[in-house]
Design an enzyme around this catalytic site. Structure first.
Site, PDB file in Angstrom:
ATOM      1  N   SER A 165       0.844  -1.182   0.000  1.00  0.00           N
ATOM      2  CA  SER A 165       0.000   0.000   0.000  1.00  0.00           C
ATOM      3  C   SER A 165       0.885   1.238   0.000  1.00  0.00           C
ATOM      4  CB  SER A 165      -0.894  -0.026   1.243  1.00  0.00           C
ATOM      5  OG  SER A 165      -1.663   1.147   1.329  1.00  0.00           O
ATOM      6  N   LYS A 218      -1.125  -0.974  -4.336  1.00  0.00           N
ATOM      7  CA  LYS A 218      -2.325  -0.225  -3.933  1.00  0.00           C
ATOM      8  C   LYS A 218      -1.958   1.232  -3.768  1.00  0.00           C
ATOM      9  CE  LYS A 218      -4.718  -0.080   0.455  1.00  0.00           C
ATOM     10  NZ  LYS A 218      -5.340  -0.952   1.480  1.00  0.00           N
ATOM     11  N   LYS A 270      -3.169   5.018  -2.658  1.00  0.00           N
ATOM     12  CA  LYS A 270      -4.157   5.790  -1.899  1.00  0.00           C
ATOM     13  C   LYS A 270      -4.624   6.962  -2.752  1.00  0.00           C
ATOM     14  CE  LYS A 270      -4.067   3.766   2.198  1.00  0.00           C
ATOM     15  NZ  LYS A 270      -5.275   3.163   2.804  1.00  0.00           N
ATOM     16  N   ASP A 320      -7.302   2.877  -3.167  1.00  0.00           N
ATOM     17  CA  ASP A 320      -8.011   2.890  -1.869  1.00  0.00           C
ATOM     18  C   ASP A 320      -8.334   4.334  -1.504  1.00  0.00           C
ATOM     19  OD1 ASP A 320      -9.031   2.519   0.644  1.00  0.00           O
ATOM     20  OD2 ASP A 320      -7.216   1.625   1.525  1.00  0.00           O
ATOM     21  N   GLU A 342     -11.124   0.366  -3.438  1.00  0.00           N
ATOM     22  CA  GLU A 342     -11.416   0.040  -2.025  1.00  0.00           C
ATOM     23  C   GLU A 342     -12.089   1.216  -1.323  1.00  0.00           C
ATOM     24  OE1 GLU A 342      -7.870  -1.326  -0.050  1.00  0.00           O
ATOM     25  OE2 GLU A 342      -8.773  -1.245   1.942  1.00  0.00           O
ATOM     26  N   ASP A 390     -13.685  -2.091   3.048  1.00  0.00           N
ATOM     27  CA  ASP A 390     -12.751  -2.168   4.165  1.00  0.00           C
ATOM     28  C   ASP A 390     -13.486  -1.640   5.400  1.00  0.00           C
ATOM     29  OD1 ASP A 390     -10.787  -1.592   6.074  1.00  0.00           O
ATOM     30  OD2 ASP A 390      -9.409  -0.593   4.722  1.00  0.00           O
ATOM     31  N   LYS A 402      -9.635  -7.309   7.920  1.00  0.00           N
ATOM     32  CA  LYS A 402      -8.626  -6.881   8.899  1.00  0.00           C
ATOM     33  C   LYS A 402      -9.020  -7.500  10.229  1.00  0.00           C
ATOM     34  CE  LYS A 402      -7.272  -2.473   6.819  1.00  0.00           C
ATOM     35  NZ  LYS A 402      -7.353  -0.996   6.897  1.00  0.00           N
ATOM     36  N   GLY A 426      -4.015  -4.295   6.173  1.00  0.00           N
ATOM     37  CA  GLY A 426      -3.010  -3.983   7.188  1.00  0.00           C
ATOM     38  C   GLY A 426      -3.345  -2.714   7.933  1.00  0.00           C
TER      39      GLY A 426
HETATM   40  O1  LIG Z   1       0.418  -1.459   4.906  1.00  0.00           O
HETATM   41  C1  LIG Z   1      -0.522  -1.482   5.705  1.00  0.00           C
HETATM   42  O2  LIG Z   1      -0.407  -1.936   6.861  1.00  0.00           O
HETATM   43  C2  LIG Z   1      -1.855  -0.949   5.262  1.00  0.00           C
HETATM   44  C3  LIG Z   1      -1.795   0.466   4.812  1.00  0.00           C
HETATM   45  C4  LIG Z   1      -3.165   1.023   4.563  1.00  0.00           C
HETATM   46  O3  LIG Z   1      -3.592   0.980   3.423  1.00  0.00           O
HETATM   47  C5  LIG Z   1      -3.871   1.677   5.668  1.00  0.00           C
HETATM   48  C6  LIG Z   1      -3.104   2.307   6.617  1.00  0.00           C
HETATM   49  C7  LIG Z   1      -3.682   3.009   7.661  1.00  0.00           C
HETATM   50  C8  LIG Z   1      -5.052   3.053   7.749  1.00  0.00           C
HETATM   51  C9  LIG Z   1      -5.852   2.414   6.807  1.00  0.00           C
HETATM   52  C10 LIG Z   1      -5.271   1.701   5.775  1.00  0.00           C
HETATM   53  C11 LIG Z   1      -6.200   0.977   4.835  1.00  0.00           C
HETATM   54  O4  LIG Z   1      -5.981  -0.161   4.434  1.00  0.00           O
HETATM   55  O5  LIG Z   1      -7.207   1.544   4.494  1.00  0.00           O
HETATM   56 MG   LIG Z   2      -8.396   0.471   3.144  1.00  0.00          MG
END
Ligand SMILES: O=C(O)CCC(=O)c1ccccc1C(=O)O
Ligand SMILES: [Mg+2]
Length: 371
Positions: free
Chosen positions: A138, A164, A166, A191, A216, A241, A265, A293
């Protein structure tokens, strides 16, 4: 057989991320969290990790609410009841509404302890069979598109199996178009962390041209109705999510057609028992799942690795190697990614040892509860 729990230790840690991580709702630099340690009469130690952040941006839980709920409600429940299997922890916690990340931090330690007592890997205790898991990564919102392209290149070269990205309003369609130009064949997803509303339907529909694996959580964290409306007019699969906290939420999202993919998660759904129930439902209905994560340190990462060995985790997750976020992790060995794969450890329980020296370095305080 009853698990003879003798003690619970609650360790409060603070770790600095290598680099800040930016999502549509804010930037993370430091991670504070709890490591839970359940100790039995034979000296076995089971470990869990809390995943709530310091501020209620991702969900309503925070590090402080986790402490309050664990100390004032969940730990007393564990003390007053005997368990022989971690599934019972989930049932015992059921009368306490939500607070899933607090529940999961304790339930995870019970799962690790149980597996160690049974001399099973946590993966095997959950019913997982994979020996290696596929991993993706991510990537947070970057200062410029050039930075983003360079970052993607770095992780593609490192072997990660899907990228992924953001997104948020103002950092979405144009950016992804540019990324797609540079990486025509890379599995890419986006995402949004709830950054859009149903009024953005036409804007989001432009993403359909970019051959994304999925988008996402585009809409509100609690809105599975509008996600169904959006999915009906988009060919790109929607993945939920933030909206999924339980098997019940999963069933409702499935019945409404709110998504085609679910990000599981462990913390968000209250622990491994519920995560497995959601997995089983999705397997039955043909919904693809992957493991999300929460910027975890080693213990949480190890739990994610174990869960991902279950059969319906057919898409690469966000469980990157320890070195993606940490200069030094709290487990030995660290989680390592090679060619986009993590080898599932074969030692009992989470399968990684605690690096006591590193734990000490990052621990602010420890409280002990006698059972
Ligand atoms: O690498 C990771 O642990 C996930 C990173 C990530 O996308 C995330 C990180 C912080 C809060 C929400 C998210 C998410 O998955 O939406
Ligand atoms: Mg997410």
């Amino acid at each position: 057989m009853t698990i003879p729990i003798k003690q619970l230790k609650l360790h409060k840690l603070n770790m600095r991320l290598k680099d800040p991580f930016t999502t549509s709702f804010g930037t993370f630099q430091d991670k504070e969290f709890f490591i839970t340690e359940l100790i039995d009469d034979d000296g076995n130690r089971g470990y869990g990790e809390s995943v709530a952040f310091s501020s209620p941006w991702y969900s309503e839980e925070t590090v402080k609410t986790n402490l309050h709920v664990m100390e004032d409600f969940l730990i007393p429940i564990l003390k007053e009841n005997q368990i022989s299997h971690p599934d019972q922890v989930s049932d015992l916690f059921h009368p306490i509404k939500r607070n899933n990340m607090a529940k999961s931090a304790l339930e995870g330690a019970a799962w690790d302890l149980y597996a160690k007592r049974e001399k099973l890997t946590l993966a095997a205790a959950l019913g997982g069979e994979r020996k290696q898991i596929d991993v993706g990564i991510s990537i947070g919102i970057q200062p410029t598109v050039d930075d983003l392209i360079q970052t993607i290149q770095h992780f593609v070269d490192a072997g990660y199996k899907r990228i992924k990205i953001k997104i948020k309003p103002g950092w979405d369609v144009e950016v992804l178009r540019e990324v797609r130009k540079h990486f025509p064949d890379t599995p890419i997803m986006a995402d949004a962390n709830s950054a859009y509303t149903i009024d953005d339907i036409e804007h989001l529909q432009q993403l359909d041209d970019l051959n994304l694996m999925m988008i996402e959580q585009p809409l509100e964290h609690d809105d599975i109705v509008d996600h169904a409306k959006l999915q009906a007019v988009m060919k790109t699969p929607i993945c939920l999510d933030e909206s999924i906290h339980s098997l019940e939420d999963t069933r409702k999202a499935y019945e409404l057609g709110s998504c085609k993919i679910i990000n599981i998660k462990i913390g968000r759904v209250g622990g491994l028992t519920e995560a497995k129930r959601i997995h089983d439902f999705c397997m039955d209905k043909g919904i693809d799942v992957w493991c999300g994560g929460m910027l975890e340190a080693g213990v949480g990462r190890a739990h994610n690795v174990a869960l991902t060995t279950l059969a319906q985790f057919v898409l690469p997750g966000d469980t990157a190697g320890s070195s993606r976020y940490w200069e030094r992790d709290i487990i030995k060995p660290e989680v390592v990614v090679e060619n986009g794969l993590i080898n599932v450890p074969d030692q009992p329980g989470i399968g990684y040892d605690i690096d006591e020296e590193a734990m000490e370095e990052f621990t602010e305080w420890t409280r002990v509860y006698h059972f």
